[in-house]
Design a protein around this motif. Structure first.
Motif: not given
Length: 73
Positions: A35-41, A56-59, A26-30
């Motif tokens: 962000t897309w999932f955050k917007q779409k669910g 949250e970790i990435k942001v 998961l950490v290697d995924i951009p």
């Protein structure tokens, strides 16, 4: 409040079970993917919770913490 280290270790070692990034940590995924999932669910259940945490970790720029945990545990 103490974080549960086992939950953090699992998050650091968890791999995406489907899609374009299947079998990647998961950490290697951009960040844009999260962000897309955050917007779409986010998905329901454990995977969705882990993806929200990774977002949250990435942001907040904490990916290196996940890499360190993955190496050491």
């Amino acid at each position: 409040m103490q974080p549960n280290i086992q939950v953090i270790i699992e998050l650091a070692k968890y791999k995406m079970p489907f899609g374009k990034y299947k079998d990647q940590y998961l950490v290697d995924i951009p960040e844009y993917y999260y962000t897309w999932f955050k917007q779409k669910g986010f998905p329901k259940g454990k995977l969705g919770n882990m993806m929200q945490q990774m977002y949250e970790i990435k942001v907040n720029g904490l990916e290196e913490l996940m890499y360190t945990i993955r190496r050491e545990y």
